[in-house]
Design a protein around this motif. Sequence first.
Motif, short mmCIF file in Angstrom:
data_model
loop_
_atom_site.label_atom_id
_atom_site.label_comp_id
_atom_site.label_asym_id
_atom_site.label_seq_id
_atom_site.Cartn_x
_atom_site.Cartn_y
_atom_site.Cartn_z
N GLU A 53 53.70 37.51 37.50
CA GLU A 53 53.96 38.93 37.27
C GLU A 53 54.44 39.10 35.83
O GLU A 53 55.50 38.58 35.47
CB GLU A 53 55.01 39.47 38.25
N ASN A 87 52.85 43.66 45.20
CA ASN A 87 51.82 44.28 44.37
C ASN A 87 51.67 45.74 44.76
O ASN A 87 51.24 46.07 45.86
CB ASN A 87 50.49 43.54 44.53
N GLN A 90 46.80 46.15 40.51
CA GLN A 90 46.51 45.55 39.20
C GLN A 90 46.71 44.04 39.26
O GLN A 90 47.27 43.50 40.22
CB GLN A 90 47.39 46.18 38.13
N ARG A 91 46.27 43.38 38.19
CA ARG A 91 46.23 41.91 38.18
C ARG A 91 47.30 41.33 37.26
O ARG A 91 47.22 41.48 36.04
CB ARG A 91 44.83 41.48 37.73
N CYS A 92 48.33 40.75 37.85
CA CYS A 92 49.33 39.95 37.11
C CYS A 92 50.16 40.77 36.14
O CYS A 92 50.70 40.24 35.16
CB CYS A 92 48.67 38.79 36.35
N ASN A 126 52.92 44.28 39.72
CA ASN A 126 51.65 43.91 40.35
C ASN A 126 51.41 42.40 40.24
O ASN A 126 50.54 41.96 39.49
CB ASN A 126 50.49 44.67 39.70
N CYS A 152 50.13 38.65 40.93
CA CYS A 152 48.88 38.08 41.44
C CYS A 152 49.15 36.65 41.90
O CYS A 152 50.08 36.00 41.45
CB CYS A 152 47.80 38.11 40.37
N VAL A 166 42.44 33.38 40.91
CA VAL A 166 43.40 34.48 40.96
C VAL A 166 43.02 35.44 42.08
O VAL A 166 41.86 35.85 42.19
CB VAL A 166 43.44 35.23 39.61
N THR A 167 44.02 35.80 42.91
CA THR A 167 43.82 36.74 44.01
C THR A 167 44.84 37.85 43.90
O THR A 167 46.02 37.60 43.67
CB THR A 167 43.98 36.03 45.38
N VAL A 168 44.39 39.09 44.08
CA VAL A 168 45.25 40.26 44.06
C VAL A 168 45.29 40.85 45.46
O VAL A 168 44.23 41.08 46.06
CB VAL A 168 44.75 41.31 43.05
N GLN A 205 46.88 44.03 47.05
CA GLN A 205 47.63 45.28 46.91
C GLN A 205 48.40 45.58 48.19
O GLN A 205 47.88 45.45 49.30
CB GLN A 205 46.68 46.44 46.61
#
Length: 268
Positions: free
Chosen positions: A171, A212, A216-218, A222, A224, A232-234, A236
Amino acid sequence: MIRRVLGTLFAALSVGAMAAAPADAVQAADFTGIVALSNCSGSVVKPPQALDSDPALVMSNGHCVKLMGANEVIRNQSSSRTFTLLSGPNASTLGTLRATKISYATMHGTDVSFYQLNQTYAQIRQRFPQFRPLVLSTTHPTQGAGIQVVSGFWKRIWTCNVDGFVFQLKEDVWTWNDSVRYTAACDTIGGTSGSPVVDGTGKVVAINNTGNEDGQRCTLNNPCEVSQNGQVTVRQGINYSEEIFQISACIGAGNQFTLTLPGCTLPR
């Protein structure tokens, strides 16, 4: 999101009515030993080896002290921060506890802070007979286990299960290792930062810290998931906590953090 309160409070929440009913697999937690901070949650915790005559410790997140640098560690920093001590199923207020120092805090690899109080466990119990500290687990949490996230700030309990473990949770500038991912029922909110995650034995197995928010990604708010092979997995709306089973190995005589002890892996 990093789950301290940064701005306007969620005033519409009714703190008493929002406590979730415990799952059958989880021994119902209450608010005994739980504390509320000005911007976060926390708990009075006791390593298994600690004595009643040792100064008591309050555990919360590192980011509840401040948004720390990616590699920053705070040790033995003077503090007079106060905590509201709660108890029982209805989160009754017992009184105020006061710190003498931040024994340890970091957001490097984990997200944790420990405040040393100006009273021992025995002295707190003498003032408040209902009090008992939460015991820190020394074993890794188990996938699928029933857990409860107990927030002193909101006086609310979330109930869910350990969905799995994250090799690295990223993050913004921070990276946390072997984080706990909750099932969706633990939809924690701002102010739950630092809440102890309690398993069916009543011991603390992790410390709630982020989720998250926007998909959004990292980025900030948010996090990841990064696998061992870099994927990488998100997710939400999914929330996370940091394991604490390794921390007791870093606490020596008199409840003092001694990072050179055998088995201590906390950043120095």
